[in-house]
Design a protein around this motif. Structure first.
Motif, PDB file in Angstrom:
ATOM      1  N   MET A  26      90.680 -19.672  47.406  1.00  0.00           N
ATOM      2  CA  MET A  26      90.544 -19.482  45.965  1.00  0.00           C
ATOM      3  C   MET A  26      91.193 -18.178  45.487  1.00  0.00           C
ATOM      4  O   MET A  26      91.496 -18.029  44.302  1.00  0.00           O
ATOM      5  CB  MET A  26      89.067 -19.476  45.571  1.00  0.00           C
ATOM      6  CG  MET A  26      88.353 -20.788  45.832  1.00  0.00           C
ATOM      7  SD  MET A  26      86.605 -20.700  45.346  1.00  0.00           S
ATOM      8  CE  MET A  26      86.033 -22.330  45.834  1.00  0.00           C
ATOM      9  N   LEU A  27      91.414 -17.253  46.431  1.00  0.00           N
ATOM     10  CA  LEU A  27      92.012 -15.967  46.084  1.00  0.00           C
ATOM     11  C   LEU A  27      93.536 -16.040  46.007  1.00  0.00           C
ATOM     12  O   LEU A  27      94.178 -15.077  45.608  1.00  0.00           O
ATOM     13  CB  LEU A  27      91.601 -14.906  47.117  1.00  0.00           C
ATOM     14  CG  LEU A  27      90.093 -14.713  47.334  1.00  0.00           C
ATOM     15  CD1 LEU A  27      89.839 -13.706  48.449  1.00  0.00           C
ATOM     16  CD2 LEU A  27      89.421 -14.264  46.044  1.00  0.00           C
ATOM     17  N   GLU A  40      98.136 -19.758  57.676  1.00  0.00           N
ATOM     18  CA  GLU A  40      98.919 -19.191  56.584  1.00  0.00           C
ATOM     19  C   GLU A  40      98.086 -18.286  55.686  1.00  0.00           C
ATOM     20  O   GLU A  40      98.632 -17.455  54.954  1.00  0.00           O
ATOM     21  CB  GLU A  40      99.557 -20.319  55.763  1.00  0.00           C
ATOM     22  CG  GLU A  40     100.641 -21.058  56.544  1.00  0.00           C
ATOM     23  CD  GLU A  40     101.249 -22.222  55.797  1.00  0.00           C
ATOM     24  OE1 GLU A  40     102.061 -21.975  54.874  1.00  0.00           O
ATOM     25  OE2 GLU A  40     100.920 -23.390  56.125  1.00  0.00           O
ATOM     26  N   LEU A  41      96.766 -18.410  55.768  1.00  0.00           N
ATOM     27  CA  LEU A  41      95.893 -17.525  54.987  1.00  0.00           C
ATOM     28  C   LEU A  41      95.912 -16.103  55.537  1.00  0.00           C
ATOM     29  O   LEU A  41      95.631 -15.147  54.805  1.00  0.00           O
ATOM     30  CB  LEU A  41      94.459 -18.064  54.991  1.00  0.00           C
ATOM     31  CG  LEU A  41      94.217 -19.358  54.207  1.00  0.00           C
ATOM     32  CD1 LEU A  41      92.836 -19.919  54.515  1.00  0.00           C
ATOM     33  CD2 LEU A  41      94.358 -19.096  52.708  1.00  0.00           C
ATOM     34  N   SER A  42      96.241 -15.967  56.832  1.00  0.00           N
ATOM     35  CA  SER A  42      96.296 -14.636  57.446  1.00  0.00           C
ATOM     36  C   SER A  42      97.728 -14.232  57.781  1.00  0.00           C
ATOM     37  O   SER A  42      97.948 -13.277  58.528  1.00  0.00           O
ATOM     38  CB  SER A  42      95.449 -14.605  58.721  1.00  0.00           C
ATOM     39  OG  SER A  42      95.922 -15.550  59.663  1.00  0.00           O
ATOM     40  N   GLY A  45     102.178 -10.900  54.818  1.00  0.00           N
ATOM     41  CA  GLY A  45     102.661 -11.036  53.454  1.00  0.00           C
ATOM     42  C   GLY A  45     101.786 -11.905  52.575  1.00  0.00           C
ATOM     43  O   GLY A  45     101.971 -11.948  51.350  1.00  0.00           O
ATOM     44  N   ALA A  46     100.812 -12.622  53.168  1.00  0.00           N
ATOM     45  CA  ALA A  46      99.911 -13.458  52.380  1.00  0.00           C
ATOM     46  C   ALA A  46      98.902 -12.585  51.634  1.00  0.00           C
ATOM     47  O   ALA A  46      98.357 -11.633  52.209  1.00  0.00           O
ATOM     48  CB  ALA A  46      99.168 -14.437  53.277  1.00  0.00           C
ATOM     49  N   PRO A  47      98.610 -12.868  50.369  1.00  0.00           N
ATOM     50  CA  PRO A  47      97.663 -12.057  49.610  1.00  0.00           C
ATOM     51  C   PRO A  47      96.230 -12.147  50.130  1.00  0.00           C
ATOM     52  O   PRO A  47      95.401 -11.293  49.801  1.00  0.00           O
ATOM     53  CB  PRO A  47      97.764 -12.640  48.193  1.00  0.00           C
ATOM     54  CG  PRO A  47      98.276 -14.024  48.381  1.00  0.00           C
ATOM     55  CD  PRO A  47      99.186 -13.969  49.574  1.00  0.00           C
ATOM     56  N   THR A  48      95.954 -13.164  50.929  1.00  0.00           N
ATOM     57  CA  THR A  48      94.601 -13.347  51.456  1.00  0.00           C
ATOM     58  C   THR A  48      94.398 -12.706  52.836  1.00  0.00           C
ATOM     59  O   THR A  48      93.283 -12.714  53.354  1.00  0.00           O
ATOM     60  CB  THR A  48      94.289 -14.856  51.566  1.00  0.00           C
ATOM     61  OG1 THR A  48      95.385 -15.519  52.217  1.00  0.00           O
ATOM     62  CG2 THR A  48      94.089 -15.466  50.185  1.00  0.00           C
ATOM     63  N   ARG A  49      95.455 -12.154  53.404  1.00  0.00           N
ATOM     64  CA  ARG A  49      95.360 -11.595  54.755  1.00  0.00           C
ATOM     65  C   ARG A  49      94.337 -10.464  54.830  1.00  0.00           C
ATOM     66  O   ARG A  49      93.563 -10.376  55.787  1.00  0.00           O
ATOM     67  CB  ARG A  49      96.735 -11.084  55.211  1.00  0.00           C
ATOM     68  CG  ARG A  49      96.695 -10.396  56.574  1.00  0.00           C
ATOM     69  CD  ARG A  49      98.090 -10.056  57.099  1.00  0.00           C
ATOM     70  NE  ARG A  49      98.016  -9.243  58.286  1.00  0.00           N
ATOM     71  CZ  ARG A  49      97.712  -9.681  59.487  1.00  0.00           C
ATOM     72  NH1 ARG A  49      97.463 -10.971  59.664  1.00  0.00           N
ATOM     73  NH2 ARG A  49      97.654  -8.875  60.528  1.00  0.00           N
TER      74      ARG A  49
END
Length: 221
Positions: A26-27, A40-42, A45-49
């Motif tokens: 959701m982020l 891909e969540l971590s 460059g991912a904003p959710t990392r």
């Protein structure tokens, strides 16, 4: 009491991982749980990392603690001791899990050694999960063995579907259902882990009841 707390860590690990897969996406507005993988969540460059990594570390620590609990409750059951050891290894491997890069970066040739190691670590942890289920199923009755085998079959089937779609990540091509396949695979294991932990907790309670009854008979005699 310590043994029970360690076993409860197995339940908490699955609940935490499920919550991470519900709320963290959701982020990231552009992220799709259906067409993108959990990794891909971590990704770099991912904003959710920044959110995923500390919670992911907590998850792996809970798994390792659960492994200790399994070994502690195993007694003379060799298959459970092996399963507990494998869970500890699984948790420790997770602490050093290398991240992948975003699809766009990979497609542009920006992948590095971490992307290769990410795949290697996956190839290590998946067999560990299957071995944990295999050894654990030998410690309980027929129903649990059938359930464990069914879970393994589900994991293998949807794992193959995930693997078939995975080349699209490297080339940044559409993978419309890769997230579904992977999450079914992961979810089956998370549910199995909860069932396994509950069975161990129940077995521990029954064992304590027997000890209490035996002590009472000795004292009364």
């Amino acid at each position: 009491m310590l043994g029970k707390l360690l076993l409860i860590c197995g339940i908490l690990s699955s609940l935490l991982y499920a919550a991470m897969n519900i709320f963290i996406p959701m982020l990231w507005e552009e992220y799709s749980s259906a067409s993108q993988t959990v990794s891909e969540l971590s990704a770099i460059g991912a904003p959710t990392r920044v959110v995923w990594v500390p919670l992911g570390l907590l998850y792996t620590l809970l798994i390792a603690a659960f492994g200790l609990g399994v070994r502690k409750s195993a007694g003379e059951i060799r298959s459970l001791r092996i399963a507990g050891s494998l869970l500890i290894v699984y948790g420790l491997v997770g602490l050093a899990w290398p991240p992948m890069h975003l699809r766009e970066t990979l497609a542009a040739g920006g992948g590095t050694i971490t992307d290769t190691l990410h795949i290697v670590f996956t190839m290590i942890t998946v067999p560990l999960m299957l071995l944990v289920m295999g050894f654990s199923s030998a410690a309980f009755g027929k129903t649990f063995r059938i359930y464990s085998i069914s879970t393994i079959v589900i994991q293998l089937f949807f794992g193959i579907l995930t693997g078939i779609d995975s080349p699209g990540i490297q080339t940044n091509e559409p993978t419309p259902l890769i997230g579904v396949w992977e999450r079914i695979c992961i979810g089956a294991y998370m549910l199995w882990l909860v069932v396994f932990a509950v069975m161990l907790l129940r077995a521990d309670v029954e064992s304590q009841k027997k000890i209490t009854k035996q002590s009472a008979r000795i004292l009364s005699g």
